[in-house]
Design a protein around this motif. Structure first.
Motif, PDB file in Angstrom:
ATOM      1  N   GLU A   1       0.842  -1.189   0.000  1.00  0.00           N
ATOM      2  CA  GLU A   1       0.000   0.000   0.000  1.00  0.00           C
ATOM      3  C   GLU A   1       0.884   1.249   0.000  1.00  0.00           C
ATOM      4  O   GLU A   1       1.770   1.384   0.853  1.00  0.00           O
ATOM      5  CB  GLU A   1      -0.896   0.005   1.236  1.00  0.00           C
ATOM      6  N   THR A   2       0.670   2.130  -0.955  1.00  0.00           N
ATOM      7  CA  THR A   2       1.368   3.416  -0.945  1.00  0.00           C
ATOM      8  C   THR A   2       0.762   4.290   0.156  1.00  0.00           C
ATOM      9  O   THR A   2      -0.455   4.406   0.278  1.00  0.00           O
ATOM     10  CB  THR A   2       1.237   4.123  -2.300  1.00  0.00           C
ATOM     11  N   PHE A   3       1.647   4.862   0.968  1.00  0.00           N
ATOM     12  CA  PHE A   3       1.207   5.580   2.167  1.00  0.00           C
ATOM     13  C   PHE A   3       1.914   6.931   2.233  1.00  0.00           C
ATOM     14  O   PHE A   3       3.133   7.017   2.032  1.00  0.00           O
ATOM     15  CB  PHE A   3       1.545   4.732   3.399  1.00  0.00           C
ATOM     16  N   TYR A   4       1.155   7.983   2.484  1.00  0.00           N
ATOM     17  CA  TYR A   4       1.728   9.329   2.538  1.00  0.00           C
ATOM     18  C   TYR A   4       1.656   9.889   3.958  1.00  0.00           C
ATOM     19  O   TYR A   4       0.632   9.785   4.643  1.00  0.00           O
ATOM     20  CB  TYR A   4       0.975  10.268   1.593  1.00  0.00           C
ATOM     21  N   LEU A   5       2.773  10.474   4.382  1.00  0.00           N
ATOM     22  CA  LEU A   5       2.840  11.279   5.592  1.00  0.00           C
ATOM     23  C   LEU A   5       3.148  12.696   5.124  1.00  0.00           C
ATOM     24  O   LEU A   5       4.290  13.015   4.777  1.00  0.00           O
ATOM     25  CB  LEU A   5       3.932  10.773   6.530  1.00  0.00           C
TER      26      LEU A   5
ATOM     27  N   SER B   1       0.108  -4.687   5.873  1.00  0.00           N
ATOM     28  CA  SER B   1      -0.520  -3.923   6.956  1.00  0.00           C
ATOM     29  C   SER B   1       0.322  -3.774   8.221  1.00  0.00           C
ATOM     30  O   SER B   1      -0.126  -3.149   9.183  1.00  0.00           O
ATOM     31  CB  SER B   1      -1.872  -4.554   7.360  1.00  0.00           C
ATOM     32  N   HIS B   2       1.553  -4.315   8.258  1.00  0.00           N
ATOM     33  CA  HIS B   2       2.279  -4.231   9.527  1.00  0.00           C
ATOM     34  C   HIS B   2       3.744  -3.813   9.418  1.00  0.00           C
ATOM     35  O   HIS B   2       4.425  -3.741  10.430  1.00  0.00           O
ATOM     36  CB  HIS B   2       2.185  -5.565  10.287  1.00  0.00           C
ATOM     37  N   ARG B   3       4.249  -3.551   8.232  1.00  0.00           N
ATOM     38  CA  ARG B   3       5.640  -3.105   8.114  1.00  0.00           C
ATOM     39  C   ARG B   3       5.701  -1.890   7.201  1.00  0.00           C
ATOM     40  O   ARG B   3       5.210  -1.923   6.074  1.00  0.00           O
ATOM     41  CB  ARG B   3       6.527  -4.230   7.583  1.00  0.00           C
ATOM     42  N   LEU B   4       6.319  -0.805   7.727  1.00  0.00           N
ATOM     43  CA  LEU B   4       6.419   0.454   6.996  1.00  0.00           C
ATOM     44  C   LEU B   4       7.832   0.619   6.464  1.00  0.00           C
ATOM     45  O   LEU B   4       8.806   0.470   7.210  1.00  0.00           O
ATOM     46  CB  LEU B   4       6.073   1.630   7.922  1.00  0.00           C
TER      47      LEU B   4
END
Length: 664
Positions: free
Chosen positions: A586-590, A600-603
């Motif tokens: 999943e591409t995730f933005y901060l 779902s559990h490793r960034l």
């Protein structure tokens, strides 16, 4: 990543890989500081009346310790996704194709495919003296380092280095040893490995396999007739066959490598099927009329049949039709089955009304579906010229763009011997990808879900002259003229054309989920500049290398594929962290910072540009349980020391511990 693995490889000893395996199986013989307690092990052997010296032997060759060390090394390459292929025709495929050194690919696969490969087939160099094999792995260490690693003197170092660029038996064994050790680790517990070889190295190969897999796991040595005309260049007798060596990872039961009989022969009379398989109906036999009710009372009784054909031994309102085997003259006979057998096999009986009279039939199942193969295969479909015919047909040419490809029918039989229509098949000497072709054919035929992994070195079909002109290699002209500049290109195109042919031939019966494509990855060594930058980087400093991430893009690594550096790093890390190539990413933005969350559990934080606000936002989302992470993995070259410390301290202060992993 590369730096971490290089540091690890510097500490590797020839026995490191073996000790890791030993610790997994016999942890009780290791001390707290991970040292093997040899005295304790010897004492245990003595207590169990095992003499480790009696009747023992082992295979020795120049380069064995070096080969053992190679088997324990971590990969020194990165995995570059071919985004054009993977986001195009291969987007939904679960098959894999790796371009690169198969030793490096096998090192990567140790992480996410350990104990997961069901069948391995390889057709390695035969070391004939004319097949072009020379030992390709260069000794990257100095003479002093080799002396230190292996305890060698000057003469022994020269002896070791003598195999470089040679085709001796020792060179071949040094080449094959680490590849087979790694192959064993990724085989499933009931996995099988099949290896084609000829007389030049067959004896050495069997001894090598016995030393790695164990003599108890030798299954067979098959003689395969592949060239009935014989090799005309042979000095004494024209060789017309080669060998197929079969080993299992663990002992398997009898019949584990049988094949199905021809389905037309088996099932032509078995027209019915239930939950137990295909069956035919056979009329229950009469006994001889002399065995009547007075001579064999245990045989005399009627069956009672319901109107829908169900059979019972007792009469009631449902079972009203009394049935006996009546002879033509009216004599009431009896059946060959006794009462006890009838009671235990009653579910096999069916009543049918024929010409106004009820008869009893029994279900006869096609249980003997498999047959035991013989040790000599002389099927014409397995001849090398059949393999050449298949390739020529697919590429619509009479020219031999690939030399001596295996017959697809031959590989099909090998795959059928595993008795599985699901699982993963690996070929790390893919050649023209005959194995992939065979996998797809079988899946189209029986609706199976076999997946393939092909590995092929990008061996060029040309060389470049001093004036910069490309000149085809010996044997490579037809391929080069057809537009293929490397063997792996032929291999991938073979898969595409074979899939197209299979679809055309099975248009009406092709399974809906037929997988006729693949995802493509290149396993590539970083450039010299990247390695120098890595060597000079100080993880405790405040300076960052500009565009270190971009250094791992396909363009900077001088390969095709349109992959960004971020995609290369992420792909390599996912494999290292034991994720499959089908992992949910999943591409995730901060804020404006782009990251990735896997399963779902490793960034994963790879890109440059991380700042204090990003740290605060991440900690906030973790603290309020908007995110539920187990670990955060960072690309150390993209972060300065202050940013890392702040992130690390913040993660430690959370109620739910989140591990920070730095990689270089």
């Amino acid at each position: 990543m590369i730096s971490d693995n290089q540091k690890f490889n510097k500490t590797i000893q020839p026995n490191s890989a073996f000790l890791r395996q030993l610790k997994d199986k016999l942890p009780e013989f290791f001390t707290k500081d991970n040292q093997f307690n040899l005295n304790k092990f010897k004492l245990e052997l003595q207590n169990n009346n095992v003499d480790e010296l009696k009747d023992g032997y082992q295979l020795n060759f120049i380069g064995k310790n070096y080969a053992r060390r190679q088997a324990g090394e971590m990969p020194s390459t990165v995995i570059v996704p071919d985004e054009k292929q993977n986001q195009g025709e291969g987007k939904n495929s679960k098959n894999l194709f790796f371009t690169g050194d198969n030793l490096e690919v096998l090192r990567h696969l140790q992480n996410n495919y350990q104990n997961k490969i069901d069948v391995i087939y390889i057709d390695p160099p035969y070391n004939t003296g004319s097949d072009g094999f020379v030992y390709p792995d260069s000794f990257e260490y100095s003479d002093d380092k080799l002396k230190d690693m292996f305890g060698l003197d000057d003469d022994q170092v020269e002896h070791l280095k003598s195999i470089q660029g040679k085709s001796s038996h020792s060179a071949w064994l040094t080449f094959m040893y680490p590849r087979l050790v790694l192959a064993k680790r990724i085989l499933s517990n009931d996995g099988l490995i099949f290896i084609s070889i000829d007389e030049n190295e067959v004896n050495n190969l069997c001894e090598l396999l016995s030393s790695i897999f164990g003599e108890a796991n030798f299954m067979s040595q098959v003689t395969v007739v592949n060239n009935p005309r014989g090799r005309s260049q042979d000095k004494y007798i024209a060789t017309s066959s080669e060998f197929l060596i079969i080993y299992s990872k663990n002992p398997l039961p009898a019949g584990a490598i049988s094949v199905k009989k021809n389905s037309k022969d088996i099932f032509k009379d078995y027209q019915f099927e239930d939950e137990n398989g295909k069956y035919r109906l056979m009329e229950l036999r009469n006994t001889h009329r002399d065995f009547g009710k007075f001579n064999r009372p245990n045989l005399f009784y009627p069956f009672y049949v319901s109107d829908n054909g169900e059979v019972s031994l007792t009469r009631n309102d449902k079972y009203t039709n009394e049935t006996l085997p009546i002879w033509n003259d009216g004599f009431k006979g009896c059946w060959t089955w006794g009462k006890s057998k009838t009671r235990s096999h009653l579910n096999l009986l069916i009543g049918k009304k024929v010409d106004g009279a009820w008869k009893i039939y029994r279900k006869s199942y096609a249980n003997n579906v498999y047959k035991q193969l013989k040790s000599i295969w002389d099927n014409k479909k397995f001849f090398t010229d059949k393999g050449q015919l298949r390739v020529s047909s697919l590429f619509a040419t009479k020219e031999k763009i690939f030399s001596a490809p295996k017959s697809d029918q031959y590989i099909r039989q090998i795959l059928e011997m595993s008795n599985k229509n699901v699982g993963t098949v690996l070929d790390f000497f893919a050649g023209s990808s005959t194995t992939a072709d065979a996998v797809m054919q079988l899946n189209a035929e029986d609706g199976g879900h076999r997946k393939f992994i092909m590995v092929q070195l990008p061996e060029k079909t040309y060389h470049t002259n001093k004036d910069g002109k490309e000149v085809p290699t010996k044997g490579g002209k037809a391929a080069y003229d057809a537009g293929f500049k490397s063997i792996d290109e032929i291999s991938r195109e073979r898969i595409r054309r074979a899939a197209k042919k299979i679809r055309e031939d099975n248009e009406l019966t092709l399974p809906e989920n037929f997988d006729g494509s693949f995802k493509h990855y290149r396993v590539v060594k970083p450039t010299k500049q990247i390695l120098e930058d890595i060597e000079n980087f100080d993880p405790n400093g405040t300076d960052l290398f500009t565009n270190m991430v971009d250094s791992f893009s396909s363009s900077k690594l001088n390969v095709d594929g349109n992959a960004t550096g971020e995609q290369t790093i992420l792909t390599t890390w996912l494999v290292q962290d034991e994720y499959s190539f089908e992992a949910d990413i999943e591409t995730f933005y901060l804020g404006e910072y782009k990251a990735h969350i896997v399963e779902s559990h490793r960034l994963y934080l790879i890109n440059e540009g991380w700042n204090q606000d990003d740290t605060k936002e991440l900690l906030n989302q973790l603290g309020t349980h908007q995110l539920d992470l187990q670990s955060v993995v960072v690309f150390g070259y993209s972060f300065n020391i202050a940013e890392l410390r702040e992130l690390e301290i913040g993660l430690k202060q959370l109620d739910s511990h989140v591990n920070l992993i730095r990689r270089y």
